[in-house]
Design a protein around this motif. Structure first.
Motif, PDB file in Angstrom:
ATOM      1  N   MET A  16       0.846  -1.166   0.000  1.00  0.00           N
ATOM      2  CA  MET A  16       0.000   0.000   0.000  1.00  0.00           C
ATOM      3  C   MET A  16       0.897   1.236   0.000  1.00  0.00           C
ATOM      4  O   MET A  16       1.824   1.345   0.782  1.00  0.00           O
ATOM      5  N   GLU A  17       0.590   2.159  -0.871  1.00  0.00           N
ATOM      6  CA  GLU A  17       1.321   3.419  -0.925  1.00  0.00           C
ATOM      7  C   GLU A  17       0.902   4.306   0.244  1.00  0.00           C
ATOM      8  O   GLU A  17      -0.219   4.200   0.752  1.00  0.00           O
ATOM      9  N   PHE A  18       1.779   5.192   0.667  1.00  0.00           N
ATOM     10  CA  PHE A  18       1.492   6.064   1.805  1.00  0.00           C
ATOM     11  C   PHE A  18       0.263   6.927   1.560  1.00  0.00           C
ATOM     12  O   PHE A  18      -0.568   7.101   2.446  1.00  0.00           O
ATOM     13  N   THR A  19       0.130   7.467   0.339  1.00  0.00           N
ATOM     14  CA  THR A  19      -1.029   8.311   0.050  1.00  0.00           C
ATOM     15  C   THR A  19      -2.329   7.514   0.123  1.00  0.00           C
ATOM     16  O   THR A  19      -3.349   8.034   0.561  1.00  0.00           O
ATOM     17  N   GLU A  20      -2.280   6.249  -0.281  1.00  0.00           N
ATOM     18  CA  GLU A  20      -3.468   5.398  -0.160  1.00  0.00           C
ATOM     19  C   GLU A  20      -3.792   5.145   1.302  1.00  0.00           C
ATOM     20  O   GLU A  20      -4.955   5.155   1.718  1.00  0.00           O
ATOM     21  N   LEU A  21      -2.768   4.931   2.109  1.00  0.00           N
ATOM     22  CA  LEU A  21      -2.959   4.734   3.545  1.00  0.00           C
ATOM     23  C   LEU A  21      -3.632   5.958   4.162  1.00  0.00           C
ATOM     24  O   LEU A  21      -4.579   5.832   4.942  1.00  0.00           O
ATOM     25  N   ILE A  22      -3.184   7.140   3.793  1.00  0.00           N
ATOM     26  CA  ILE A  22      -3.780   8.376   4.316  1.00  0.00           C
ATOM     27  C   ILE A  22      -5.242   8.485   3.883  1.00  0.00           C
ATOM     28  O   ILE A  22      -6.114   8.827   4.692  1.00  0.00           O
ATOM     29  N   ALA A  23      -5.518   8.179   2.634  1.00  0.00           N
ATOM     30  CA  ALA A  23      -6.882   8.298   2.113  1.00  0.00           C
ATOM     31  C   ALA A  23      -7.836   7.308   2.776  1.00  0.00           C
ATOM     32  O   ALA A  23      -9.019   7.598   2.941  1.00  0.00           O
ATOM     33  N   ARG A  24      -7.335   6.143   3.190  1.00  0.00           N
ATOM     34  CA  ARG A  24      -8.189   5.110   3.784  1.00  0.00           C
ATOM     35  C   ARG A  24      -8.315   5.233   5.295  1.00  0.00           C
ATOM     36  O   ARG A  24      -9.029   4.462   5.923  1.00  0.00           O
ATOM     37  N   ARG A  25      -7.645   6.200   5.898  1.00  0.00           N
ATOM     38  CA  ARG A  25      -7.689   6.386   7.347  1.00  0.00           C
ATOM     39  C   ARG A  25      -9.097   6.754   7.800  1.00  0.00           C
ATOM     40  O   ARG A  25      -9.834   7.440   7.101  1.00  0.00           O
ATOM     41  N   TYR A  26      -9.470   6.292   8.967  1.00  0.00           N
ATOM     42  CA  TYR A  26     -10.771   6.629   9.535  1.00  0.00           C
ATOM     43  C   TYR A  26     -10.683   6.594  11.054  1.00  0.00           C
ATOM     44  O   TYR A  26      -9.750   6.032  11.618  1.00  0.00           O
ATOM     45  N   SER A  27     -11.648   7.224  11.700  1.00  0.00           N
ATOM     46  CA  SER A  27     -11.707   7.244  13.162  1.00  0.00           C
ATOM     47  C   SER A  27     -12.737   6.226  13.635  1.00  0.00           C
ATOM     48  O   SER A  27     -13.844   6.182  13.105  1.00  0.00           O
ATOM     49  N   VAL A  28     -12.372   5.462  14.630  1.00  0.00           N
ATOM     50  CA  VAL A  28     -13.280   4.463  15.194  1.00  0.00           C
ATOM     51  C   VAL A  28     -14.108   5.127  16.289  1.00  0.00           C
ATOM     52  O   VAL A  28     -13.570   5.782  17.175  1.00  0.00           O
ATOM     53  N   ARG A  29     -15.414   4.958  16.228  1.00  0.00           N
ATOM     54  CA  ARG A  29     -16.312   5.573  17.192  1.00  0.00           C
ATOM     55  C   ARG A  29     -16.889   4.570  18.187  1.00  0.00           C
ATOM     56  O   ARG A  29     -17.459   4.940  19.192  1.00  0.00           O
ATOM     57  N   ALA A  30     -16.765   3.293  17.879  1.00  0.00           N
ATOM     58  CA  ALA A  30     -17.286   2.256  18.771  1.00  0.00           C
ATOM     59  C   ALA A  30     -16.352   1.050  18.690  1.00  0.00           C
ATOM     60  O   ALA A  30     -15.749   0.795  17.649  1.00  0.00           O
ATOM     61  N   TYR A  31     -16.247   0.341  19.774  1.00  0.00           N
ATOM     62  CA  TYR A  31     -15.355  -0.802  19.847  1.00  0.00           C
ATOM     63  C   TYR A  31     -16.129  -2.059  20.196  1.00  0.00           C
ATOM     64  O   TYR A  31     -17.128  -2.009  20.905  1.00  0.00           O
ATOM     65  N   LYS A  32     -15.625  -3.187  19.725  1.00  0.00           N
ATOM     66  CA  LYS A  32     -16.223  -4.468  20.072  1.00  0.00           C
ATOM     67  C   LYS A  32     -15.845  -4.802  21.516  1.00  0.00           C
ATOM     68  O   LYS A  32     -14.778  -4.405  22.002  1.00  0.00           O
ATOM     69  N   PRO A  33     -16.668  -5.566  22.209  1.00  0.00           N
ATOM     70  CA  PRO A  33     -16.354  -5.930  23.593  1.00  0.00           C
ATOM     71  C   PRO A  33     -15.325  -7.054  23.708  1.00  0.00           C
ATOM     72  O   PRO A  33     -14.874  -7.374  24.793  1.00  0.00           O
ATOM     73  N   ASP A  34     -14.928  -7.633  22.584  1.00  0.00           N
ATOM     74  CA  ASP A  34     -13.975  -8.753  22.601  1.00  0.00           C
ATOM     75  C   ASP A  34     -12.607  -8.285  23.093  1.00  0.00           C
ATOM     76  O   ASP A  34     -12.141  -7.207  22.709  1.00  0.00           O
ATOM     77  N   PRO A  35     -11.938  -9.088  23.910  1.00  0.00           N
ATOM     78  CA  PRO A  35     -10.591  -8.706  24.352  1.00  0.00           C
ATOM     79  C   PRO A  35      -9.602  -8.761  23.191  1.00  0.00           C
ATOM     80  O   PRO A  35      -9.764  -9.531  22.250  1.00  0.00           O
ATOM     81  N   VAL A  36      -8.591  -7.920  23.256  1.00  0.00           N
ATOM     82  CA  VAL A  36      -7.542  -7.901  22.238  1.00  0.00           C
ATOM     83  C   VAL A  36      -6.589  -9.053  22.520  1.00  0.00           C
ATOM     84  O   VAL A  36      -6.183  -9.278  23.660  1.00  0.00           O
ATOM     85  N   GLU A  37      -6.219  -9.768  21.472  1.00  0.00           N
ATOM     86  CA  GLU A  37      -5.287 -10.889  21.621  1.00  0.00           C
ATOM     87  C   GLU A  37      -3.938 -10.366  22.107  1.00  0.00           C
ATOM     88  O   GLU A  37      -3.483  -9.307  21.686  1.00  0.00           O
ATOM     89  N   GLU A  38      -3.297 -11.109  22.978  1.00  0.00           N
ATOM     90  CA  GLU A  38      -2.035 -10.683  23.599  1.00  0.00           C
ATOM     91  C   GLU A  38      -0.974 -10.357  22.555  1.00  0.00           C
ATOM     92  O   GLU A  38      -0.253  -9.363  22.686  1.00  0.00           O
ATOM     93  N   GLU A  39      -0.870 -11.155  21.513  1.00  0.00           N
ATOM     94  CA  GLU A  39       0.142 -10.908  20.476  1.00  0.00           C
ATOM     95  C   GLU A  39      -0.101  -9.570  19.777  1.00  0.00           C
ATOM     96  O   GLU A  39       0.838  -8.802  19.551  1.00  0.00           O
ATOM     97  N   LYS A  40      -1.353  -9.266  19.462  1.00  0.00           N
ATOM     98  CA  LYS A  40      -1.675  -7.989  18.822  1.00  0.00           C
ATOM     99  C   LYS A  40      -1.416  -6.823  19.773  1.00  0.00           C
ATOM    100  O   LYS A  40      -0.909  -5.785  19.360  1.00  0.00           O
TER     101      LYS A  40
END
Length: 64
Positions: free
Chosen positions: A1-25
């Protein structure tokens, strides 16, 4: 992915899932934060990881 594409696809998360985050992540995110540059290399940030849900009010009282 090119940097400009990364910038264009950026978004803000407004809600989160209740699932715990995996330790490795979680470790990958914390390592990225540790290695990220800071202004004048002053590293003026702190990360708090909460593994137990239901303690948010107690932590807000301590870390307002």
């Amino acid at each position: 992915m090119e940097f400009t594409e990364l910038i264009a696809r950026r978004y803000s998360v407004r809600a989160y899932k209740p699932d715990p985050v995996e330790e490795e992540k979680l470790q990958q995110v914390l390592e990225a934060a540790r290695l990220a540059p800071t202004a004048a290399n002053r590293q003026p940030f702190r990360l708090i990881v909460i593994h137990t849900s239901g303690r948010e009010a107690e932590l807000k009282r301590i870390y307002d």
